[in-house]
Write a protein that holds these residues in place. Sequence first.
Motif, PDB file in Angstrom:
ATOM      1  N   VAL A 112       2.830  -1.894 -14.504  1.00  0.00           N
ATOM      2  CA  VAL A 112       3.174  -2.858 -13.453  1.00  0.00           C
ATOM      3  C   VAL A 112       3.178  -2.184 -12.084  1.00  0.00           C
ATOM      4  N   PHE A 113       3.654  -0.945 -12.021  1.00  0.00           N
ATOM      5  CA  PHE A 113       3.659  -0.240 -10.734  1.00  0.00           C
ATOM      6  C   PHE A 113       2.253  -0.112 -10.162  1.00  0.00           C
ATOM      7  N   TRP A 114       1.281   0.315 -10.985  1.00  0.00           N
ATOM      8  CA  TRP A 114      -0.071   0.514 -10.459  1.00  0.00           C
ATOM      9  C   TRP A 114      -0.705  -0.810 -10.048  1.00  0.00           C
ATOM     10  N   MET A 115      -0.369  -1.887 -10.734  1.00  0.00           N
ATOM     11  CA  MET A 115      -0.838  -3.203 -10.300  1.00  0.00           C
ATOM     12  C   MET A 115      -0.261  -3.542  -8.923  1.00  0.00           C
ATOM     13  N   SER A 116       1.046  -3.351  -8.761  1.00  0.00           N
ATOM     14  CA  SER A 116       1.709  -3.672  -7.499  1.00  0.00           C
ATOM     15  C   SER A 116       1.225  -2.766  -6.371  1.00  0.00           C
ATOM     16  N   PHE A 117       1.031  -1.492  -6.683  1.00  0.00           N
ATOM     17  CA  PHE A 117       0.593  -0.552  -5.652  1.00  0.00           C
ATOM     18  C   PHE A 117      -0.804  -0.905  -5.143  1.00  0.00           C
ATOM     19  N   ALA A 118      -1.706  -1.237  -6.050  1.00  0.00           N
ATOM     20  CA  ALA A 118      -3.067  -1.602  -5.636  1.00  0.00           C
ATOM     21  C   ALA A 118      -3.050  -2.841  -4.746  1.00  0.00           C
ATOM     22  N   ILE A 119      -2.243  -3.827  -5.129  1.00  0.00           N
ATOM     23  CA  ILE A 119      -2.142  -5.048  -4.325  1.00  0.00           C
ATOM     24  C   ILE A 119      -1.568  -4.736  -2.955  1.00  0.00           C
ATOM     25  N   SER A 120      -0.526  -3.894  -2.901  1.00  0.00           N
ATOM     26  CA  SER A 120       0.111  -3.567  -1.625  1.00  0.00           C
ATOM     27  C   SER A 120      -0.851  -2.836  -0.688  1.00  0.00           C
ATOM     28  N   ALA A 121      -1.676  -1.951  -1.242  1.00  0.00           N
ATOM     29  CA  ALA A 121      -2.632  -1.217  -0.416  1.00  0.00           C
ATOM     30  C   ALA A 121      -3.668  -2.153   0.207  1.00  0.00           C
ATOM     31  N   VAL A 122      -4.173  -3.083  -0.585  1.00  0.00           N
ATOM     32  CA  VAL A 122      -5.147  -4.054  -0.074  1.00  0.00           C
ATOM     33  C   VAL A 122      -4.525  -4.925   1.018  1.00  0.00           C
ATOM     34  N   LEU A 123      -3.303  -5.377   0.777  1.00  0.00           N
ATOM     35  CA  LEU A 123      -2.620  -6.229   1.754  1.00  0.00           C
ATOM     36  C   LEU A 123      -2.324  -5.472   3.040  1.00  0.00           C
ATOM     37  N   TYR A 124      -1.940  -4.201   2.917  1.00  0.00           N
ATOM     38  CA  TYR A 124      -1.656  -3.419   4.118  1.00  0.00           C
ATOM     39  C   TYR A 124      -2.898  -3.303   4.992  1.00  0.00           C
ATOM     40  N   ILE A 146       6.183   0.655   0.146  1.00  0.00           N
ATOM     41  CA  ILE A 146       7.492   1.100  -0.352  1.00  0.00           C
ATOM     42  C   ILE A 146       8.008   0.157  -1.436  1.00  0.00           C
ATOM     43  N   ASN A 147       7.878  -1.146  -1.193  1.00  0.00           N
ATOM     44  CA  ASN A 147       8.444  -2.121  -2.123  1.00  0.00           C
ATOM     45  C   ASN A 147       7.689  -2.196  -3.449  1.00  0.00           C
ATOM     46  N   ALA A 148       6.440  -1.759  -3.469  1.00  0.00           N
ATOM     47  CA  ALA A 148       5.715  -1.708  -4.735  1.00  0.00           C
ATOM     48  C   ALA A 148       6.408  -0.762  -5.714  1.00  0.00           C
ATOM     49  N   TYR A 149       6.954   0.332  -5.199  1.00  0.00           N
ATOM     50  CA  TYR A 149       7.690   1.299  -6.017  1.00  0.00           C
ATOM     51  C   TYR A 149       9.106   0.802  -6.303  1.00  0.00           C
ATOM     52  N   ASN A 150       9.744   0.283  -5.250  1.00  0.00           N
ATOM     53  CA  ASN A 150      11.144  -0.095  -5.363  1.00  0.00           C
ATOM     54  C   ASN A 150      11.350  -1.275  -6.313  1.00  0.00           C
ATOM     55  N   ALA A 151      10.366  -2.161  -6.405  1.00  0.00           N
ATOM     56  CA  ALA A 151      10.503  -3.335  -7.276  1.00  0.00           C
ATOM     57  C   ALA A 151      10.687  -2.921  -8.733  1.00  0.00           C
ATOM     58  N   ILE A 152      10.000  -1.859  -9.154  1.00  0.00           N
ATOM     59  CA  ILE A 152      10.122  -1.395 -10.539  1.00  0.00           C
ATOM     60  C   ILE A 152      11.507  -0.805 -10.774  1.00  0.00           C
ATOM     61  N   GLN A 153      11.991  -0.032  -9.807  1.00  0.00           N
ATOM     62  CA  GLN A 153      13.315   0.569  -9.950  1.00  0.00           C
ATOM     63  C   GLN A 153      14.394  -0.514 -10.062  1.00  0.00           C
ATOM     64  N   GLU A 154      14.289  -1.545  -9.235  1.00  0.00           N
ATOM     65  CA  GLU A 154      15.292  -2.618  -9.266  1.00  0.00           C
ATOM     66  C   GLU A 154      15.219  -3.412 -10.575  1.00  0.00           C
ATOM     67  N   ALA A 155      14.014  -3.562 -11.110  1.00  0.00           N
ATOM     68  CA  ALA A 155      13.874  -4.260 -12.393  1.00  0.00           C
ATOM     69  C   ALA A 155      14.532  -3.462 -13.516  1.00  0.00           C
ATOM     70  N   TRP A 174      13.162   6.979 -14.092  1.00  0.00           N
ATOM     71  CA  TRP A 174      11.754   6.620 -14.224  1.00  0.00           C
ATOM     72  C   TRP A 174      10.925   7.122 -13.061  1.00  0.00           C
ATOM     73  N   LYS A 175       9.759   7.649 -13.372  1.00  0.00           N
ATOM     74  CA  LYS A 175       8.748   8.003 -12.370  1.00  0.00           C
ATOM     75  C   LYS A 175       7.401   7.524 -12.900  1.00  0.00           C
ATOM     76  N   PRO A 176       6.532   7.016 -12.032  1.00  0.00           N
ATOM     77  CA  PRO A 176       5.252   6.471 -12.510  1.00  0.00           C
ATOM     78  C   PRO A 176       4.371   7.544 -13.149  1.00  0.00           C
ATOM     79  N   ARG A 177       3.719   7.159 -14.237  1.00  0.00           N
ATOM     80  CA  ARG A 177       2.750   8.037 -14.904  1.00  0.00           C
ATOM     81  C   ARG A 177       1.353   7.449 -14.732  1.00  0.00           C
ATOM     82  N   VAL A 178       0.366   8.283 -14.908  1.00  0.00           N
ATOM     83  CA  VAL A 178      -1.025   7.831 -14.746  1.00  0.00           C
ATOM     84  C   VAL A 178      -1.480   7.190 -16.055  1.00  0.00           C
ATOM     85  N   VAL A 179      -0.924   6.017 -16.333  1.00  0.00           N
ATOM     86  CA  VAL A 179      -1.293   5.240 -17.518  1.00  0.00           C
ATOM     87  C   VAL A 179      -1.406   3.774 -17.108  1.00  0.00           C
ATOM     88  N   PHE A 180      -2.232   3.045 -17.827  1.00  0.00           N
ATOM     89  CA  PHE A 180      -2.393   1.622 -17.539  1.00  0.00           C
ATOM     90  C   PHE A 180      -2.770   0.908 -18.826  1.00  0.00           C
TER      91      PHE A 180
END
Length: 486
Positions: free
Chosen positions: A83-95, A127-136, A196-202
Amino acid sequence: MPPRDLKSTTIRSLFWKLFEQGGTAVVTLLIQIVMARLLAPNEFGMLAIMLVFVNIGNVIVQSGLNTAIIQVPDATERDYSTVFWMSFAISAVLYIALFLAAPAIAAFYSMPEAVAPLRVLTLVLIINAYNAIQEAIVARELAFQKTFRATVTAGAVSGAAGVGCALVGGGIWALVVQQLVQQGCKCAVLALQVPWKPRVVFDGARALQFFRFGWKLLASGMLEQVYQGMSDLMIGRVFSTSELGYVSQGKKYPNAVGTLLDGAIQPVMLSAVARVQESSEQVKRLARRALKTSTFLIVPSMLLFAVVAEPVVRLVLGEAWVPSVPFLQMYCIIYALLPIHTTNLQVLNGVGRSDLFLKLEVTKKIVGITILVFCVFVLRNLYAIVAGYIVTGVISTFINAAPNRRVIGYAYTEQLRDIGPAFALAAAGALAAWPVALLGLGDVPCILLQASIMLAVYLLLAALLHVEEFTYLVNTLRGLVRGRRG
């Protein structure tokens, strides 16, 4: 989890969430007071326009995926990274999209000085792409003491940064710095507590499963943010940024009070409902408790705020902000209805019915946008615009409550009976306190006397009439005190 353990865990989580919201509200209020005295209304109007685009971006970044993580019973570390990598990719495009669009947005609203601030402010999407996972993760574990520490720390640090920037003449940059530092600091403090820290898995299959649940919440969130943002965008275009600043300030403080109380109860309720979603009887019991408790606390708070609005604004923000008083009073009415909306919607989220959630949002937004467009372009009146939100809010209570008659057997008529005492007693307290304004007292004595009268009338009537919510809260507090002594 056994019902007794769930109740105990839920109550502890609720109080941590209340501490978080309360600490945040106090810090935020102090910051807003100082910055309102240092900055001009048009600068708050500029921020309101920029936040429309940022908030819509935040909805897209989270895409309902963090709620999907909370709701699904078997989430794993691999799911979090997916979920993090999905959110991060979306956030980068939007930025990148907002970075490129910033000059056009600034030109459309005749505020060329907003180009660079908007480009910096949109970094919160990353920032919120990462933080959303932590809050969940925190919500799944009902470990809200962690968000308490992060939120209060972030509020204090970002407030100091924003006020410092305003004192040296930063203008709109002070507001941007405050927003950016707040999200960055909150993310960092949570990261120190959440292992939790993101791993390079999808995992493509799980990503598709989460998206099937989350896209409905994404669409619902988009509708809500676009609808909320349309008002600011239309006011900023048809009226002036200063007038938008008055409306924005009028909304900000009732929103803070509503978030303090309802925002503490509802996230805890979502996590609790997700744990017992197979039992409609238990879900209904949780929903009734959340609705009755939040209404009992929020409605008198909002009506009291409306009664003392003018002396509070004059005393705290200064004479320059008195034009925001009527808007503040109208938003108090809007946010008094908040528990009805959020309780019913959180039930649907908790039991996994995001399809119904989306249908409700579409229906409400058709009604709301119709009223909004009429008020802006036909009536062309700021007061009518906010009054239109009141009408929309009342209609939306019927819409939000409708599905839960079928889903958990909680009909709207039963909900009205549950919330009726709070509204009736709060109205009685407000009527008793309002005449004090006619005595010609100073601002401070007027506020203190009105607050004392309203609270005394409200609580005395609740005790004399044996209102169930009052008895429940008193007994819960007594139990907590005895537990600590023991």
